[in-house]
Design an enzyme around this catalytic site. Sequence first.
Site, mmCIF file in Angstrom:
data_model
loop_
_atom_site.group_PDB
_atom_site.id
_atom_site.type_symbol
_atom_site.label_atom_id
_atom_site.label_comp_id
_atom_site.label_asym_id
_atom_site.label_seq_id
_atom_site.Cartn_x
_atom_site.Cartn_y
_atom_site.Cartn_z
ATOM 1 N NE ARG A 36 -4.388 -1.481 1.738
ATOM 2 C CZ ARG A 36 -5.274 -1.934 2.596
ATOM 3 N NH1 ARG A 36 -5.037 -1.862 3.892
ATOM 4 N NH2 ARG A 36 -6.411 -2.462 2.179
ATOM 5 C CE LYS A 197 -11.928 -7.972 7.562
ATOM 6 N NZ LYS A 197 -11.349 -6.925 6.708
ATOM 7 N N GLY A 351 -6.761 -7.688 1.746
ATOM 8 C CA GLY A 351 -5.391 -7.782 2.224
ATOM 9 C C GLY A 351 -4.918 -9.220 2.322
ATOM 10 N N GLY A 374 -12.530 -4.508 1.161
ATOM 11 C CA GLY A 374 -13.916 -4.058 1.311
ATOM 12 C C GLY A 374 -14.295 -3.064 0.224
HETATM 13 N N1 LIG Z 1 -12.179 -22.115 7.563
HETATM 14 C C1 LIG Z 1 -11.688 -21.049 8.191
HETATM 15 N N2 LIG Z 1 -11.870 -20.911 9.523
HETATM 16 C C2 LIG Z 1 -11.374 -19.835 10.191
HETATM 17 N N3 LIG Z 1 -10.708 -18.829 9.595
HETATM 18 C C3 LIG Z 1 -10.519 -18.905 8.277
HETATM 19 C C4 LIG Z 1 -11.008 -19.994 7.515
HETATM 20 N N4 LIG Z 1 -10.672 -19.778 6.228
HETATM 21 C C5 LIG Z 1 -9.995 -18.628 6.186
HETATM 22 N N5 LIG Z 1 -9.896 -18.085 7.402
HETATM 23 C C6 LIG Z 1 -9.187 -16.836 7.783
HETATM 24 O O1 LIG Z 1 -9.754 -15.746 7.124
HETATM 25 C C7 LIG Z 1 -8.823 -14.678 7.225
HETATM 26 C C8 LIG Z 1 -9.045 -13.694 6.108
HETATM 27 O O2 LIG Z 1 -10.390 -13.260 6.126
HETATM 28 P P1 LIG Z 1 -10.860 -11.860 5.521
HETATM 29 O O3 LIG Z 1 -10.278 -10.766 6.334
HETATM 30 O O4 LIG Z 1 -12.331 -11.962 5.392
HETATM 31 O O5 LIG Z 1 -10.162 -11.884 4.062
HETATM 32 P P2 LIG Z 1 -9.589 -10.672 3.188
HETATM 33 O O6 LIG Z 1 -8.614 -9.879 4.036
HETATM 34 O O7 LIG Z 1 -8.880 -11.339 2.032
HETATM 35 O O8 LIG Z 1 -10.782 -9.873 2.774
HETATM 36 C C9 LIG Z 1 -7.455 -15.318 7.179
HETATM 37 O O9 LIG Z 1 -6.710 -14.854 8.269
HETATM 38 C C10 LIG Z 1 -7.750 -16.826 7.308
HETATM 39 O O10 LIG Z 1 -6.922 -17.471 8.235
HETATM 40 O O1 LIG Z 2 -7.621 -2.534 5.208
HETATM 41 C C1 LIG Z 2 -8.647 -2.018 4.789
HETATM 42 O O2 LIG Z 2 -9.715 -2.730 4.381
HETATM 43 P P1 LIG Z 2 -9.634 -4.243 3.726
HETATM 44 O O3 LIG Z 2 -9.072 -5.199 4.776
HETATM 45 O O4 LIG Z 2 -11.082 -4.547 3.413
HETATM 46 O O5 LIG Z 2 -8.783 -4.152 2.484
HETATM 47 C C2 LIG Z 2 -8.785 -0.523 4.639
HETATM 48 O O6 LIG Z 2 -7.619 0.148 5.072
HETATM 49 C C3 LIG Z 2 -10.008 -0.060 5.430
HETATM 50 O O7 LIG Z 2 -9.829 -0.366 6.779
HETATM 51 P P2 LIG Z 2 -11.120 -0.578 7.725
HETATM 52 O O8 LIG Z 2 -11.812 -1.851 7.247
HETATM 53 O O9 LIG Z 2 -10.578 -0.665 9.126
HETATM 54 O O10 LIG Z 2 -12.008 0.648 7.513
#
Ligand SMILES: Nc1ncnc2c1ncn2[C@@H]1O[C@H](COP(=O)(O)OP(=O)(O)O)[C@@H](O)[C@H]1O
Ligand SMILES: O=C(OP(=O)(O)O)[C@H](O)COP(=O)(O)O
Length: 394
Positions: A36, A197, A351, A374
């Site tokens: 980033r 999420k 991320g 997001g």
């Molecule tokens: N079956 C699972 N159970 C628990 N956690 C999981 C599972 N599959 C993936 N994850 C976790 O999901 C996390 C990423 O989720 P998320 O933040 O939604 O993805 P992104 O950052 O790509 O949008 C990773 O840290 C991973 O370890």
């Molecule tokens: O890391 C971010 O979002 P992302 O994990 O959805 O890519 C952005 O910096 C937004 O952060 P936020 O979801 O705490 O508002």
Amino acid sequence: MNKKSVKDIDLKGKRVFCRVDFNVPMQDGQITDETRIRAALPTIQYLQEQGAKVILASHLGRPKGQVVEELRLTSVAKRLSELLGKDVKKANEAYGDAVKALIAEMNEGDVLLLENVRFYPGEEKNDPELAKAFADLADIYVNDAFGAAHRAHASTEGIAHHLPAVSGFLMDKELEVIGKALSNPERPFTAIIGGAKVKDKIGVIDNLLDKVDNLIIGGGLAYTFVKAQGHEVGNSLLEEDKIELAKSFMEKAKEKGVNFYMPVDAVVADKFGADANTKNVSIEDIPADWEALDIGPKTAELYRDVIKKSKLVIWNGPMGVFEIDKFANGTKAVAESLAESKDTYSIIGGGDSAAAVEKFNLADQMSHISTGGGASLEFMEGKELPGVVALNDK
Ligand SMILES: Nc1ncnc2c1ncn2[C@@H]1O[C@H](COP(=O)(O)OP(=O)(O)O)[C@@H](O)[C@H]1O
Ligand SMILES: O=C(OP(=O)(O)O)[C@H](O)COP(=O)(O)O
């Protein structure tokens, strides 16, 4: 884009408040992925070349309106100095007299990084007074924080009402690449949604069902759907109150003729961790005390076939806990399938998905890796991004 960009405005000698997304992953005070920061360099360097005084603002993490020492932007300023080859001053606040004094000393081409804007409760509330206080620092507002463009916060939205407001190059590029791919998508168009999420992403699925030909579900998200199908999920991630919604999405997919793909097998573990015992089971056989932490090999194969036949794939969220090698195979298989499918345009958002692709050394095989998770999802859903809406029209 119908919004003014940094190219459309005179910057010479101007104080420019440039919102960037330096929300980088950190471990023990060290930046673990600087994508980033690098992505914001073209705009920062352009501002410098044009003779602007560059005032950078960003959030880091979710400090919830309080000062959290580990979430100061100090190490980001240090890394940015190295990347720019020029000393970047770092303020200890994000507005106010002390900051104004630092700005008064700036020469054209100088760069100042403000403190984490989320140390102030007004940031996420989009408090007009805080927006005004940010605006008081500058003559022009530039928003290059695509990753935070889905947030209507004081530094991403509110401030734009007080100053001439334009986009930066990263913002332009993300909107153009993703917008172009989605305005008239090449088909078959496939969305792969995974990760953890559940709450954030379940609504996204609803909107994507209006757009895609195939929807692939994986990651922790999948088990709410598995439960909705009537199977037990043991200790797997589950949102009880979303089971009915998951059912309705499966119905909607049927009505819309969208192929809805769910795991047919899983890698289950007797606990969460690298030292867990694991086994592969069919999706209807998840043992009561075990949790599913990756898709199984049959599922990976099924998803590979769908990916290979797709012309456009958007992917957000890993298929399993890829940070632990035992549970990384599903995510790796999806990344490899995308890399092998040379005719498939692939957009990676989020991320963790980007980090996973990076971990498997496949980043350069993807068509576009977005700096926003997001933000890219909301944009793909067809939602307006408040950080973009607030900018000046052309
Ligand atoms: N079956 C699972 N159970 C628990 N956690 C999981 C599972 N599959 C993936 N994850 C976790 O999901 C996390 C990423 O989720 P998320 O933040 O939604 O993805 P992104 O950052 O790509 O949008 C990773 O840290 C991973 O370890
Ligand atoms: O890391 C971010 O979002 P992302 O994990 O959805 O890519 C952005 O910096 C937004 O952060 P936020 O979801 O705490 O508002």
